[in-house]
Write a protein that holds these residues in place. Structure first.
Motif, PDB file in Angstrom:
ATOM      1  N   PHE A  36     -25.452  21.634 -14.257  1.00  0.00           N
ATOM      2  CA  PHE A  36     -24.680  22.876 -14.385  1.00  0.00           C
ATOM      3  C   PHE A  36     -23.373  22.774 -13.602  1.00  0.00           C
ATOM      4  N   PHE A  88     -21.041  20.373 -15.283  1.00  0.00           N
ATOM      5  CA  PHE A  88     -20.505  20.963 -16.514  1.00  0.00           C
ATOM      6  C   PHE A  88     -19.399  21.960 -16.189  1.00  0.00           C
ATOM      7  N   ALA A  89     -19.601  22.733 -15.120  1.00  0.00           N
ATOM      8  CA  ALA A  89     -18.556  23.697 -14.721  1.00  0.00           C
ATOM      9  C   ALA A  89     -17.264  22.946 -14.371  1.00  0.00           C
ATOM     10  N   ALA A 141     -16.500  19.946 -15.510  1.00  0.00           N
ATOM     11  CA  ALA A 141     -16.016  19.355 -16.764  1.00  0.00           C
ATOM     12  C   ALA A 141     -15.239  20.381 -17.586  1.00  0.00           C
ATOM     13  N   ALA A 142     -15.748  21.609 -17.614  1.00  0.00           N
ATOM     14  CA  ALA A 142     -15.045  22.668 -18.356  1.00  0.00           C
ATOM     15  C   ALA A 142     -13.658  22.899 -17.760  1.00  0.00           C
ATOM     16  N   ALA A 182     -11.421  20.043 -18.740  1.00  0.00           N
ATOM     17  CA  ALA A 182     -10.977  20.171 -20.139  1.00  0.00           C
ATOM     18  C   ALA A 182      -9.900  21.238 -20.261  1.00  0.00           C
ATOM     19  N   GLN A 183     -10.119  22.351 -19.596  1.00  0.00           N
ATOM     20  CA  GLN A 183      -9.125  23.432 -19.668  1.00  0.00           C
ATOM     21  C   GLN A 183      -7.788  22.997 -19.079  1.00  0.00           C
ATOM     22  N   PHE A 211      -8.333  15.027 -19.559  1.00  0.00           N
ATOM     23  CA  PHE A 211      -9.365  14.405 -20.380  1.00  0.00           C
ATOM     24  C   PHE A 211      -9.718  12.993 -19.921  1.00  0.00           C
ATOM     25  N   VAL A 259     -17.823  11.397 -17.299  1.00  0.00           N
ATOM     26  CA  VAL A 259     -18.970  11.360 -18.204  1.00  0.00           C
ATOM     27  C   VAL A 259     -19.583   9.954 -18.220  1.00  0.00           C
TER      28      VAL A 259
END
Lengths: 534, 470
Positions: free
Chosen positions: B372, B375-376, B378-379, B382-383, B387, B394
């Motif tokens: 989690f 992922f936070a 990673a988000a 991405a935003q 990348f 990843v």
């Protein structure tokens, strides 16, 4: 108290399922239905894990718990299937609760026709997998815990309506399945499990990249599919997302050249694990391709359709050729399990409503056929004490049950009339010859090659002259017959009654509203951009 | 007076630590010693509850030297949870000294809490040094040579930090963190600013054990007691990361001065940690490298220099603190290598589950706390359009996951040794029973962190806002 509050919040936030009009209506009105399907196996796995089991005294009880959990889930699923509003284009049994609002994650579950099809497939395959695992003797507790967790992951990925939730279950499914192969596989289990982890890891990366690209491109700050998949992206971004999703799907389904894990895994994994992987876990690849690429990015789907068509044709041709040369029964079965994925992909490459419908149905029929062929070949290899096709000859007189089941698996794989794969392949090919004529001919030729190799295989193994030097042979046990019969029965049932059995002289379904009817719900939405004239 | 109540958790932690150190001189009854870990874990739990209750009050004390805001609340709660669980989960029969073994995690937690609430550079630095000193002491009990090694590398890190802080102080013209942040709004990303920031980040990376600066912390953790390793890999690294977050918050107006360094360090740590974890077989070494990889993810979140990235990094920091501190503690003695874990899933299911959870969470496997958090981050990457960093992260996570699966295979799939099987029927010592219960708590905490992530992530975002990020 926390659980009760969460349940109340989900109940309050979730729309009640629409009124139903078919038989079975009003029996089950819980808006937590999909959560039940996902989390019940997890809870039962937890219970099994903490159940005292001194020196394996309660191994049998654990098997029974896993079995009855699956039966119960299948019953709940059957009720949901009957309550499902056919021809309704919206997502049903929806559950929507804000989970991580700061990054836009929503616990959003829901199914349309395609999802319901996948859930039924997962339910049938899950039950077959438990039945196939009744022969497990070592570390029974761990085995059934992991098997139930695998089922939960597959169900979760199917019903996920948020890309984060999808990724969560998609990625999580690798862990229990890899551990099952590690722990209970054949002599080359380590290599098989590591390959599974590597290939599926690549697929997870690809899906994560697609998700993040969608998230960044939409700029919505949400992972909800209602937002991500309904925003129109630039063709360039659609292509990037589409390419990543194709890689994710190709590693799962699997498709040539991402099939490296399949041969080792299907030949080394225990039967129950092979069944769940071939039957439902791999079908998630096609499901995600349908939902994310075909359903949401029409420009990319059209631009990438030649690539998808090539992957489809090459996969089937490769499988046919390898089976023709194979001398190992389980290797042959592993390659045969690639065939349904190729057919499914042809429909997704053709991008006509009929072909997409055929693809969708072939996800279901292909899942059952792949699980059946892998299961029956593994059982024959077990019962004949050899997997060498030079040794296995003339088995039919000594294993009549398995011979029938093998023939049904072959029929299911080839799309013979009366099997569920027949309408699926008919729809796929009829819908494909116009848009992808070369690929359709290539796939048809590949299927002919597969048919030829299957004829050779079946003739030699089952109906040839018996080999006097072969080890002793016995027919399938009751448990094996049941699990294989369940898969074959599913194929036959849908083949015989694709629209469901009806009361004579009426249109009223008796207890099965018809898989083809259910499938239609939501299909219009997916196929609409590809309708003639659009 | 009400404002000063926010100091109660710190008071409980430091008073307990001092009492424990004194008790080493005085001694104690046998029954008291038996239940001491449970009593201390209970006190830390009380401190955690009080922090969550009283810590919600915003306060500034000691002339601005101590600031209680949402960031402090989050960081302190994470540190207390990690310290309490580590004390509960540690197998005390494998530790060298009960009283010092109990006191040092508390002092390290206290140091991290001070750093979290620091209002100026001096307190920030002091908090980090207290936490690091506790690590040196606990490592030095069993292996004085490793303690010395940690002390020397720590000294170098301190030198870098002091020089860096001095230059940043000179640029901002103040030691107060909030004023320095305001002054930095008008600062230009010049070389005279970038060099001290590089020194600062270098010193902090050594303290946090982030690759390629893990040369001290990882080898030292391999020779330490289980809790000593947890302290070095977990709480001390968390204290360093807390300081890094506060520093990044000051410098957000001049991202060019720190973002490229952090992105580079993050990329090396994420992939290097995963690859190194894959390359080793010893469980504790693997855990240490997994922690390095996840610390890289925290750094990646910080390199985004906006609220989403910092919030995600803070959220991940909580997961990291829990798994990296408790992982070595639940793993126990590392002397037996991988073979010592064979079949533990059958013999000691609760401990095996705790080990598996810690490994998987550090590897970022779904659906656990680390996943989690990553992922936070990673988000946020991405935003922010990072990348390349996301792809590298990843890749590192996949390597980490494969490594973690290798340990899981040993835990659950390999058959236990025969002598281990014979020992199953015997009653466990009280300490071992307590640590088994602690392992269950650890599993629940790691599993629940993401499942009930909404309030935690919300608080992390509030923490990022409290540092002035938008």
């Amino acid at each position: 108290v926390i659980a009760a509050n969460i349940a109340a919040a989900i109940h309050a936030a979730s729309p009640t399922p629409a009124p139903v009009t078919v038989g079975g209506s009003g029996i089950f009105t819980s808006s937590l239905l999909l959560s039940i399907l996902v989390w019940t196996p997890v809870i039962v796995a937890g219970l099994i894990a903490v159940l005292p089991n001194p020196r394996g005294r309660y191994d049998a009880l654990m098997k029974q718990i896993a079995f009855f959990t699956n039966v119960g889930l299948l019953f709940v699923l059957w009720v949901a299937y009957n309550q499902f509003e056919n021809f309704l284009t919206t997502v049903q049994f929806e559950e929507k609760v804000s989970w991580l609002p700061s990054i836009g994650v929503v616990y959003h579950l829901g199914v349309d026709g395609a999802g319901m099809l996948m859930l039924i497939l997962s339910g049938l395959v899950g039950l077959a997998s438990v039945l196939a695992s009744f022969g497990v003797r070592e570390r029974v507790r761990s085995y059934f815990c992991l098997l139930l967790l695998s089922e939960a992951c597959v169900n979760g990925a199917v019903v996920a309506h948020d890309m984060f939730v999808l990724l969560l279950f998609w990625g999580a499914s690798t862990i229990p399945l890899a551990l099952l192969v590690f722990g209970w596989g054949g002599p080359r289990r380590e290599a098989a499990a590591w390959r599974l982890v590597a290939y599926w890891g690549v697929g997870t990366i690809a899906l994560l990249i697609a998700t993040m690209a969608l998230y960044a491109a939409t700029g919505s700050g949400s992972f909800d599919m209602d937002v991500l998949l309904k925003t129109t992206l630039s063709p360039r971004m659609q292509l990037a997302v589409g390419a990543a999703v194709i890689v994710a799907a190709a590693t799962r389904l699997p498709l040539f050249p991402f099939h490296g894990w399949a041969r080792d895994l299907f030949s080394e994994a225990p039967v129950g694990v092979s069944v769940i992987i071939a039957g439902s876990a791999t079908r998630l690849g096609a499901y995600v391709l349908l939902r994310v690429l075909v359903g949401a990015e029409p420009i990319a789907a059209q631009l990438l359709s030649p690539l998808v068509a090539v992957l489809s044709a090459v996969t089937i041709a490769y499988a046919g050729l390898v089976v023709l040369r194979s001398t190992d029964l389980r290797h042959a079965a592993a390659n045969l399990a690639l065939v349904p994925g190729g057919v499914t992909l042809l429909g997704l490459a053709a991008l006509s409503p009929l072909a997409i419908g055929g693809s969708l149905l072939s996800i279901f029929s292909g899942g059952l056929a792949a699980a059946l062929i892998v299961g029956v070949c593994a059982t024959i290899a077990d019962r004949a004490q050899s997997r060498n096709l030079r040794v296995l000859r003339g088995l039919a007189p000594r294993m009549p049950n398995l011979t029938w089941l093998m023939l049904l698996a072959v029929f299911g794989l080839l799309g013979v009339p009366l099997m569920a794969s027949f309408p699926a392949e008919a729809m796929t090919f009829l819908g494909s010859f116009k848009n992808q004529p070369i690929a359709a001919f290539a796939v048809a030729a590949g299927l002919a090659l597969v048919a030829a190799s299957l004829v050779v295989l079946v003739h030699r193994m089952l109906f040839g002259l018996p080999n006097p030097d072969a080890p002793g042979v016995s027919d399938s046990s009751l448990g094996e017959t049941w699990f294989l019969g369940l898969l074959a029965g599913g194929l036959l049932w849908v083949g015989l009654f694709p629209g469901g059995p009806k009361l004579p002289g009426t249109d009223q379904p008796i207890f099965d509203p018809g898989l083809v009817n259910t499938m239609a719900a939501g299909l219009t939405d997916i196929a609409d951009p590809y309708a003639v004239g659009k | 007076v009400i404002k000063q109540l926010v100091l109660i958790p710190e008071a409980i932690v430091v008073a307990t630590a001092v009492l424990l150190l004194l008790s080493a001189r005085i001694g104690g009854s046998r029954s008291l010693r038996r239940y001491l870990p449970a009593i201390v874990a209970g006190l830390v739990l009380v401190a955690l509850v009080l922090e969550l209750w009283l810590g919600a009050t915003l306060a500034t004390l000691f002339g601005g030297g101590f600031v209680q805001d949402r960031f402090a609340l989050f960081a302190k709660a994470a540190v207390l949870l990690a310290a309490g669980t580590a004390i509960a989960v540690a197998d005390w029969s494998a530790e060298d000294s009960l009283s010092i073994g109990l006191a040092m995690p508390l002092l390290a937690a206290f140091g991290a809490m001070v750093a979290a609430s620091a209002g100026d550079f001096v307190v920030l630095w002091a908090g980090l040094e207290v936490a690091a000193a506790a690590g040196v002491v606990l490592v030095g009990i069993r292996r004085p040579d490793l303690g010395l090694r940690l002390l020397i590398t720590g000294g170098i890190a301190t030198a870098l930090l002091v020089v860096g802080f001095a230059f940043v102080y000179a640029t901002a013209g103040t030691a107060d963190l909030s004023t320095a942040r305001q002054m930095m709004q008008s600062a230009a990303p010049t070389l005279p600013l970038a060099i001290p920031v590089l020194l600062l980040l270098g010193g902090l990376a050594v303290r946090a054990g982030i690759a390629p600066f893990h040369i001290a912390s990882v080898p030292v953790s391999l020779g330490a007691t289980p809790l000593g390793a947890g302290l070095v890999l977990g709480l001390v690294a968390v204290a360093a990361l807390i300081v890094t977050i506060k520093l990044v918050a000051i410098l957000t107006a001049v991202p060019q001065a720190f973002s490229p360094y952090l992105a580079f360090i993050a990329a090396v740590a994420m992939v290097g940690g995963g690859a190194a974890a894959l390359g080793v077989r010893a469980p504790r070494a693997r855990l240490a490298y997994l922690a390095v990889g996840q610390a890289g993810w925290v750094a990646a979140g910080l390199s985004t220099h906006y609220r989403g990235g910092l919030g995600g990094a803070l959220f991940l920091l909580g997961a990291f603190a829990l798994a990296a501190t408790c992982g070595p503690a639940v793993l126990g003695g590392a002397e037996g290598g991988e073979a010592s874990l064979a079949g533990m899933g059958v013999l000691r299911p609760a401990r095996a589950a705790g080990i598996a959870m810690a490994f998987l969470s550090l590897a970022g496997a779904p659906p656990l706390a680390g996943f989690f958090g990553q992922f936070a981050v990673a988000a946020a990457l991405a935003q922010g359009g990072h990348f390349e960093l996301l792809a590298v992260g990843v890749l590192g996570s996949v390597l980490s996951l494969v490594a973690a699966l290798g340990t899981l295979r040993v835990l659950y799939i390999q058959s236990p040794p025969e002598e281990g099987r014979r020992a199953v029927g015997f009653a466990l010592p009280a300490w071992t029973r307590f640590s088994t219960a602690g392992a269950v708590v650890l599993c629940a905490a790691i599993a629940a962190y993401g499942a009930f992530g909404n309030p935690i992530l919300g608080l992390a975002y509030q923490g990022a806002e409290a540092l002035g990020l938008r």
